[in-house]
Design an enzyme around this catalytic site. Sequence first.
Site, PDB file in Angstrom:
ATOM      1  N   ASP A   1       0.824  -1.206   0.000  1.00 28.22           N
ATOM      2  CA  ASP A   1       0.000   0.000   0.000  1.00 28.22           C
ATOM      3  C   ASP A   1       0.863   1.261   0.000  1.00 28.22           C
ATOM      4  O   ASP A   1       1.800   1.386   0.795  1.00 28.22           O
ATOM      5  CB  ASP A   1      -0.909  -0.010   1.236  1.00 28.22           C
ATOM      6  CG  ASP A   1      -1.878   1.145   1.268  1.00 28.22           C
ATOM      7  OD1 ASP A   1      -2.717   1.234   0.367  1.00 28.22           O
ATOM      8  OD2 ASP A   1      -1.777   1.970   2.203  1.00 28.22           O
TER       9      ASP A   1
ATOM     10  N   GLU B   1       1.688   0.014  -4.823  1.00 27.08           N
ATOM     11  CA  GLU B   1       0.841   1.151  -5.163  1.00 27.08           C
ATOM     12  C   GLU B   1       1.722   2.381  -5.049  1.00 27.08           C
ATOM     13  O   GLU B   1       2.166   2.735  -3.953  1.00 27.08           O
ATOM     14  CB  GLU B   1      -0.351   1.268  -4.214  1.00 27.08           C
ATOM     15  CG  GLU B   1      -1.238   2.470  -4.546  1.00 27.08           C
ATOM     16  CD  GLU B   1      -2.181   2.853  -3.423  1.00 27.08           C
ATOM     17  OE1 GLU B   1      -3.145   3.582  -3.709  1.00 27.08           O
ATOM     18  OE2 GLU B   1      -1.955   2.445  -2.271  1.00 27.08           O
TER      19      GLU B   1
ATOM     20  N   ASP C   1      -2.365   4.146 -11.955  1.00 21.80           N
ATOM     21  CA  ASP C   1      -3.480   5.079 -11.824  1.00 21.80           C
ATOM     22  C   ASP C   1      -3.617   5.963 -13.058  1.00 21.80           C
ATOM     23  O   ASP C   1      -4.721   6.417 -13.378  1.00 21.80           O
ATOM     24  CB  ASP C   1      -3.305   5.939 -10.574  1.00 21.80           C
ATOM     25  CG  ASP C   1      -3.876   5.272  -9.326  1.00 21.80           C
ATOM     26  OD1 ASP C   1      -4.547   4.226  -9.459  1.00 21.80           O
ATOM     27  OD2 ASP C   1      -3.657   5.792  -8.219  1.00 21.80           O
ATOM     28  N   ASP C   2      -2.514   6.245 -13.755  1.00 19.03           N
ATOM     29  CA  ASP C   2      -2.617   7.085 -14.948  1.00 19.03           C
ATOM     30  C   ASP C   2      -3.528   6.447 -15.990  1.00 19.03           C
ATOM     31  O   ASP C   2      -4.359   7.127 -16.609  1.00 19.03           O
ATOM     32  CB  ASP C   2      -1.232   7.316 -15.557  1.00 19.03           C
ATOM     33  CG  ASP C   2      -0.464   8.426 -14.851  1.00 19.03           C
ATOM     34  OD1 ASP C   2      -0.900   8.848 -13.761  1.00 19.03           O
ATOM     35  OD2 ASP C   2       0.574   8.865 -15.373  1.00 19.03           O
TER      36      ASP C   2
ATOM     37  N   ASP D   1     -10.222   1.815  -3.989  1.00 14.25           N
ATOM     38  CA  ASP D   1     -10.021   3.249  -3.815  1.00 14.25           C
ATOM     39  C   ASP D   1     -10.921   4.054  -4.735  1.00 14.25           C
ATOM     40  O   ASP D   1     -11.587   5.001  -4.311  1.00 14.25           O
ATOM     41  CB  ASP D   1      -8.563   3.618  -4.117  1.00 14.25           C
ATOM     42  CG  ASP D   1      -7.660   3.506  -2.905  1.00 14.25           C
ATOM     43  OD1 ASP D   1      -8.157   3.690  -1.775  1.00 14.25           O
ATOM     44  OD2 ASP D   1      -6.466   3.244  -3.080  1.00 14.25           O
TER      45      ASP D   1
END
Length: 581
Positions: free
Chosen positions: A244, A281, A306-307, A379
């Site tokens: 994480d 992450e 995430d992009d 998330d």
Amino acid sequence: MQFEVWAPQADRVTLHCDGTTRALERAPERPGWWTGEADAEDGTRYGFALDDGPVLPDPRSRRQPDGPDGLSAVVDHGRHEWRAAWPGRALPGAVLYELHVGTYTPEGTLDAAAARLGHLRELGVTHVELMPLCPFPGRHGWGYEGVSLWAVHEPYGGPEALKRFVDRAHELGLGVVLDVVHNHLGPSGNYLPAFGPYFTETHQTPWGSAVNLDAPGSDEVRAYLLGSALAWMRDYRIDGLRLDAVHTLRDTRACHFLEELSTAVAALAAESDRPLFLVGESDLNDPRVITPRAEHGFGLDAQWSDDFHHALHAALTGESQGYYADFARAPFAALAKTLTGGYFHDGTYSSFRGRRHGRPLDRAQVAGHRLLGYTQTHDQIGNRAQGDRLSAILSPGLLACAAALVLTAPFTPMLFMGEEWAAGSPWQFFTDHTDPDLADAVRRGRRREFAAHGWAEEDVPDPQDPATRERSCLDWSEPEREPHARVLAWYRRLIALRHEQPDLTDPDLADTKVAYDEAARWLAFRRGDVRVAVNLGKEPAAIPLGTGRVEVLAAWDTVAAPDADGVLRVPGESCVVLTQA
């Protein structure tokens, strides 16, 4: 049995074990450590008192039968008889499935989740990624406020239930990945500061003082985290760890903690003769995180992307607030950039951060499977005000397009539980704090956060209300009825194609070629002989593919072969996967 604990600041340490009390002695060769022997077996309760203070659970507790504040219990890992002969399953070629034990089934236990693993084998995924399992206050929560980093949350079933789950998964050919949190511990039941300098004021994180990775005493803190990580893989046969928020691991030492961890995991993999891997992450967009140690990187096997998510989400929904702003200006161009280059922010200006961010990936060196691609995660759903999934705002056709992009992209795909059938249940933020002041602070903080974005207080679910968790449980009757059944069949077909078509697991990022039309809202890309075309617009799209023999492998709606000019006509909100030679 030998008991030991690191408590460098104590003058006296007392072991309380099964109703007896005895003083521990300093370990002469291990500064700060205290040791002693006592009669104990599997299940024996014990704890440590420092300088005649209250009895506290063991920082390395393998079990907390009465929760984070109770006594620890001895766990004899040798008592478990493993059923499955398991050679392991590596990350390249994988399809991951993120699962929260407490809401995957109404029962919310590891045994109940294990009984549903057959669904995942039929779906075609290769690994189950379990959200954090360490003990936390109360019965239900996300798990990111855990303590006792070597133990399993008792309401989920404790250590033996996790072993049964892993055994069942391995029997079905599924690997198991565990989400672990090294960057902070929960505010309730966290007794580590009483034992030693586990945290430091040298650095700050969103959760307060940072875990001590580089200040005095950090050798033992790093050993504590390393030991926990290896214990999951050794004692529970976990195949990989998701780490994480590694960007909040503040470490200025010459050998970064992540490098030390990846070195230790590689050694355990060699010793146990099975593949083990680490997925981070990371918000850094720094290729060093996933660059091998031999090439001066940290050596993690992969990271969440995430992009890619942000570009895809902006293209699908049109949302442009917060960190979506840069992606939403030209979402199809952003998608094309991430599909071919991995990172969107690779040294470019980030308006969300107010500065330049990231650096480019070397596509010749970084394999595509080192990035995880997804449309939804815990998330990205749970941190929305109402925990609404994409299925609440998108048509089945657009959901099919999203699935096609994720499951045919050059990245390692990951699904969030229920996504595969367009689950109608939300996945909301819920807690079960036993401290009323902490519960109220979380409730008020959550509502204050979303009020700043225009949400009415009454529209933000109360995290402490049991109904919030209950709403978030999957409805297992949905896959049997429409439109869920059609979406599920589509996911199964796409995952099967990923396993059948070698081009779809080719690790070469540079081999992906993309074309798109921002105004017409279509995008197409090529990976070897495989072509993928998605039309996010409402009107049919004419997509030039070029001439050549075409075979349709999968289509959400009926699609005719390209015309004589090589133009493929794709219905609105639809997609197709084909080969072209």
